[in-house]
Design a protein around this motif. Structure first.
Motif, PDB file in Angstrom:
ATOM      1  N   SER A 126      16.948   0.485 -14.118  1.00 32.62           N
ATOM      2  CA  SER A 126      16.332   0.530 -12.790  1.00 32.62           C
ATOM      3  C   SER A 126      14.838   0.213 -12.828  1.00 32.62           C
ATOM      4  O   SER A 126      14.229  -0.050 -11.790  1.00 32.62           O
ATOM      5  CB  SER A 126      16.542   1.909 -12.167  1.00 32.62           C
ATOM      6  N   LYS A 149      13.046  -5.714 -13.141  1.00 32.95           N
ATOM      7  CA  LYS A 149      13.389  -6.660 -12.078  1.00 32.95           C
ATOM      8  C   LYS A 149      13.567  -8.055 -12.678  1.00 32.95           C
ATOM      9  O   LYS A 149      12.823  -8.449 -13.578  1.00 32.95           O
ATOM     10  CB  LYS A 149      12.296  -6.683 -11.001  1.00 32.95           C
ATOM     11  N   SER A 184       7.768   1.775 -11.080  1.00 29.56           N
ATOM     12  CA  SER A 184       8.676   2.657 -11.826  1.00 29.56           C
ATOM     13  C   SER A 184       7.912   3.722 -12.603  1.00 29.56           C
ATOM     14  O   SER A 184       6.743   3.555 -12.958  1.00 29.56           O
ATOM     15  CB  SER A 184       9.521   1.826 -12.807  1.00 29.56           C
TER      16      SER A 184
END
Length: 294
Positions: free
Chosen positions: A34, A37, A254
């Protein structure tokens, strides 16, 4: 209560220790899916050299849209086939292209792009960098890119190691994108806001930085001395899906990126006796990795 008070003593007696602080490399390796990207294949410029070797550049259309559109058009037209790296200046840049040999530009290439040296910060979600900068009011990250903000509220990308910019003559020339350079030395931040930055080398920088230095002024190779020949420069999107490279960058929003920056500024692994307590934005490069196999 006595049992709780006895716990620290028990830890000392058993030799138990607190976990070692994670290094930046540890944090990147442990970052969850997660935190990453994907980079679109249309934003990957793949340089293959004659005799072997490859460099991959991530393009930055959000900051230099006209120049990047030119670069894409040049790549699709095969403009750089037979060109070379013709300038390698120590602690500065490696430059490639056709060196203004009069080769016609393909259709669709804008011959006089605007000066895309800065852009408005409007519409950009910039994560502030927690340390001061010598060149700008503030620095930060947006979309995986390091940016500097100035008193005008305009922002620019920053000239860090691996940054790719557009070669140009004196103003009003802004360069078409046919001549490109990559920073292979100490970050030349004085170039920020003076030239169009179009991307960064994310793989294969050694194919440029390890070349012999040019012996002429500004690192140009002597006339008649061949530079490193380029076999092709293509967009990854134009390559067969099974052959195209695929990359991801760490999302600045993040938790992993926050931990990574903190660790870059405060190294506590065994080698470091005195943590710096700060870091320059160019010494905390955004982590980029090959997309893991499914």
């Amino acid at each position: 209560m006595k049992a709780l008070l006895a716990l620290p003593a028990l830890l000392l007696l058993t030799g138990a220790q607190s976990p070692k602080p994670l290094t930046p490399t540890d944090i990147v390796a442990k970052a969850p899916a997660s935190a990453w990207k994907s980079i679109p294949p249309e934003d990957l410029l793949v340089i293959d050299y004659q005799g072997g070797g490859r460099s991959v550049i991530q393009l930055a259309p959000a900051f230099a849209p006209v120049h990047v559109a030119n670069i894409r058009a040049l790549a699709r037209a095969g403009y750089w086939i037979g060109s070379s790296i013709y300038r390698v200046q120590d602690n500065y840049v490696a430059q490639w292209g056709v060196n203004d040999d009069g080769k016609p530009l393909p259709a669709g290439v804008v011959k006089r792009p605007p000066a895309e040296y800065v852009r408005s910060s409007q519409g950009l979600a910039i994560r502030p960098f927690p340390y001061r900068d010598s060149y700008a009011v503030r620095v930060g990250h947006t979309g995986g890119w390091p940016v500097a903000r100035y008193r005008s509220a305009d922002v620019s990308l920053t000239h860090c190691y691996g940054t790719v910019g557009v070669g140009r003559d004196l103003k009003p020339d802004t360069g078409t994108g046919g001549e490109l350079y990559a920073v292979i030395g100490h970050a030349p931040r004085h170039l920020d806001r003076n030239i169009a930055i179009v991307g960064r080398v994310i793989e294969g920088i050694e194919q440029m930085s390890a070349l012999p230095r040019g012996t002429e002024a500004l690192g140009f190779y002597r006339q008649g001395v061949p530079g490193r020949a380029i076999a092709s420069i293509r967009l990854a999107s134009s390559m067969p899906a099974v052959a195209r490279p695929s990359f991801q960058y760490m999302d600045e929003a993040s938790a992993s990126f926050t931990a990574y920056l903190r660790a870059r500024a405060n190294r506590q692994d065994d080698f470091y006796q005195v943590p710096a307590g700060g870091v320059d934005i160019c010494n905390a490069p955004v982590p980029v990795r090959r997309t893991p196999a499914p």
